[in-house]
Design an enzyme around this catalytic site. Structure first.
Site, PDB file in Angstrom:
ATOM      1  N   LYS A 112     -12.846  34.794   5.481  1.00 22.67           N
ATOM      2  CA  LYS A 112     -14.126  35.018   4.809  1.00 22.67           C
ATOM      3  C   LYS A 112     -15.094  35.848   5.638  1.00 22.67           C
ATOM      4  CE  LYS A 112     -14.096  31.542   1.264  1.00 22.67           C
ATOM      5  NZ  LYS A 112     -14.825  30.573   0.461  1.00 22.67           N
ATOM      6  N   LYS A 195      -5.147  34.684  -3.885  1.00 26.71           N
ATOM      7  CA  LYS A 195      -5.419  33.592  -4.821  1.00 26.71           C
ATOM      8  C   LYS A 195      -6.632  33.922  -5.686  1.00 26.71           C
ATOM      9  CE  LYS A 195      -8.645  30.527  -2.515  1.00 26.71           C
ATOM     10  NZ  LYS A 195      -9.311  29.521  -3.327  1.00 26.71           N
ATOM     11  N   LYS A 198     -13.419  32.194  -6.523  1.00 27.72           N
ATOM     12  CA  LYS A 198     -14.768  32.417  -7.049  1.00 27.72           C
ATOM     13  C   LYS A 198     -15.400  33.619  -6.390  1.00 27.72           C
ATOM     14  CE  LYS A 198     -15.861  27.628  -7.379  1.00 27.72           C
ATOM     15  NZ  LYS A 198     -15.826  27.336  -5.920  1.00 27.72           N
TER      16      LYS A 198
HETATM   17  P1  ATP Z   1     -14.677  30.235  -2.951  1.00 25.30           P
HETATM   18  O1  ATP Z   1     -14.123  31.609  -3.179  1.00 25.30           O
HETATM   19  O2  ATP Z   1     -16.182  30.174  -3.071  1.00 25.30           O
HETATM   20  O3  ATP Z   1     -14.109  29.554  -1.741  1.00 25.30           O
HETATM   21  P2  ATP Z   1     -12.752  28.845  -4.559  1.00 25.30           P
HETATM   22  O4  ATP Z   1     -12.360  29.466  -5.838  1.00 25.30           O
HETATM   23  O5  ATP Z   1     -11.806  28.951  -3.397  1.00 25.30           O
HETATM   24  O6  ATP Z   1     -14.184  29.411  -4.205  1.00 25.30           O
HETATM   25  P3  ATP Z   1     -13.469  26.170  -3.804  1.00 25.30           P
HETATM   26  O7  ATP Z   1     -14.737  25.559  -4.268  1.00 25.30           O
HETATM   27  O8  ATP Z   1     -13.377  26.694  -2.403  1.00 25.30           O
HETATM   28  O9  ATP Z   1     -13.087  27.335  -4.831  1.00 25.30           O
HETATM   29  O10 ATP Z   1     -12.244  25.183  -4.008  1.00 25.30           O
HETATM   30  C1  ATP Z   1     -12.272  24.137  -4.966  1.00 25.30           C
HETATM   31  C2  ATP Z   1     -10.894  23.573  -5.186  1.00 25.30           C
HETATM   32  O11 ATP Z   1     -10.147  24.499  -5.982  1.00 25.30           O
HETATM   33  C3  ATP Z   1     -10.073  23.330  -3.925  1.00 25.30           C
HETATM   34  O12 ATP Z   1      -9.371  22.100  -4.090  1.00 25.30           O
HETATM   35  C4  ATP Z   1      -9.090  24.471  -3.892  1.00 25.30           C
HETATM   36  O13 ATP Z   1      -7.880  24.120  -3.258  1.00 25.30           O
HETATM   37  C5  ATP Z   1      -8.880  24.737  -5.386  1.00 25.30           C
HETATM   38  N1  ATP Z   1      -8.555  26.140  -5.642  1.00 25.30           N
HETATM   39  C6  ATP Z   1      -9.350  27.191  -5.388  1.00 25.30           C
HETATM   40  N2  ATP Z   1      -8.754  28.331  -5.769  1.00 25.30           N
HETATM   41  C7  ATP Z   1      -7.536  27.982  -6.281  1.00 25.30           C
HETATM   42  C8  ATP Z   1      -6.438  28.708  -6.839  1.00 25.30           C
HETATM   43  N3  ATP Z   1      -6.469  30.029  -6.965  1.00 25.30           N
HETATM   44  N4  ATP Z   1      -5.358  28.029  -7.283  1.00 25.30           N
HETATM   45  C9  ATP Z   1      -5.312  26.683  -7.161  1.00 25.30           C
HETATM   46  N5  ATP Z   1      -6.296  25.943  -6.632  1.00 25.30           N
HETATM   47  C10 ATP Z   1      -7.401  26.564  -6.194  1.00 25.30           C
HETATM   48 MG    MG Z   2     -12.393  28.279  -1.387  1.00 28.97          MG
END
Ligand code: ATP
Ligand code: MG
Length: 332
Positions: A112, A195, A198
């Site tokens: 990040k 992956k 967000k």
């Molecule tokens: P950011 O980019 O802000 O980190 P994020 O999409 O990674 O956002 P988080 O809030 O960090 O979301 O993670 C929330 C949950 O969603 C965690 O349990 C993480 O493992 C799961 N998660 C996030 N992205 C994925 C994905 N692409 N596939 C499966 N699980 C995911």
């Molecule tokens: Mg994340």
């Protein structure tokens, strides 16, 4: 029932299909057999810049999406992290027993911070995993269901709990890592090597849970595939097609093998249509319910306040044990 803790950041205008598949779907099932605590981790979200008005709105939305996806705020505890000050308080104590080198090995920070460089990345982003450890340890959670991307942070949590206990006496419960099924990991539709996230960069690659039917279908139909023309699950050679197969398997509650067999000999177009239809049908009722909940923010805020009281009761007791163990003078 065993205590479970998990959370997500209110770091975007909506959760996405990866959050749904990798977290919400499984949380929904696990809440029946666990004493589940689900948090909207807004303290984590400010480790990268946030617009204040947007953050407030996103926090409500994330909570509404948890409920709409089936988290029951009467049965489970569903609260906002900043409503429970003990998270920041325990994080400070854990900061003091974490090695600088140990924290430096966290790969999420490396990923990040790579974009903007080390002068842009905040110290908060650096210590993010330590706050996450506090989140988990405050609730004496034994089960922490997360995606593979979070494994390293849960390992750190275990190390910190063990170290605290050996230095100050038995105080914290060492949690187990429960990595959710690998097939539950969803990749970016435009860039299937990364992956779905967000904070991802490709607007067309992310399936937001609040996208309307047309937007969802359009993104799925323009997903990147490959030129082989054969539907086959092979994440290394065929990440795009494999991602579509995983998505279909998850939203139709089938195995990847079963879905793969169904599309054997068929074209990518047929697979994409099936994925689009299944995703649209799965997300529509959740989107509608989310919008209903957001129509009455006062009621939602009231629910969150009641849940924050329940969370505080557990967290404050743990923090008191920790403060006592480290030798802080009790306030008379
Ligand atoms: P950011 O980019 O802000 O980190 P994020 O999409 O990674 O956002 P988080 O809030 O960090 O979301 O993670 C929330 C949950 O969603 C965690 O349990 C993480 O493992 C799961 N998660 C996030 N992205 C994925 C994905 N692409 N596939 C499966 N699980 C995911
Ligand atoms: Mg994340």
């Amino acid at each position: 029932a065993p205590r479970l803790f998990s959370g997500m950041q209110p770091s975007a205008a909506s959760l996405h299909l990866g959050n749904y598949a990798g977290a919400l779907l499984q949380w929904r099932e696990m809440q029946a057999t666990h004493d589940a605590v689900f948090c909207v981790v807004d303290l984590h979200a400010i480790t990268v810049p946030q617009d204040p008005a947007e953050l407030r709105e996103r926090t409500r939305r994330t909570a509404a999406q948890y409920i709409a996806a089936g988290i029951d705020p009467e049965h489970s505890t569903l609260f906002v992290q900043s409503h429970v000050p003990a998270h920041a308080q325990l994080a400070w104590v854990l900061n003091t027993i974490t090695g600088y080198g140990e924290a430096s090995r966290m790969t999420q920070f490396k990923d990040k911070s790579a974009r903007g460089g080390l002068d842009v990345a905040s110290v908060g982003l650096f210590t993010y995993p330590i706050l996450q450890a506090a989140d988990i340890l405050l609730y004496d959670a034994v089960v922490v269901p997360v995606g593979e991307d979070q494994r390293q942070h849960i390992e750190l949590t275990r190390d910190l709990a063990t170290r605290f206990n050996s230095r100050f006496g038995d105080t914290l419960v060492v949690p187990e890592v429960r990595i959710l099924k690998e097939t539950a990991k969803i990749y970016d539709l435009q860039n299937p090597g990364s992956k779905m996230s967000k904070s991802g960069e490709s607007p067309a690659g992310i399936l937001w849970m609040l996208d309307d039917d047309t937007a969802l279908a359009k993104k799925i139909k323009s997903a990147v595939t490959d030129s082989e023309g054969v539907v086959r699950y092979d994440p290394i050679e065929k990440p795009g097609v494999s991602n579509l197969l995983s998505i279909l398997a998850i939203v139709t509650r089938r195995s990847v093998a079963e879905v793969e067999a169904e599309f054997d000999g068929l074209q990518y177009g047929a697979l994409k249509s099936a994925v689009a239809e299944a995703v649209v049908e799965e997300l529509r009722p959740i989107r509608e319910r989310t919008l209903e909940l957001l129509d009455d923010p006062a009621e939602l805020d009231r629910l969150l306040a009641i849940n924050a009281d329940r969370a505080s009761a557990i967290a404050d007791a743990t923090l008191a044990r920790v403060y006592d163990a480290v030798g802080f003078l009790p306030r008379a």
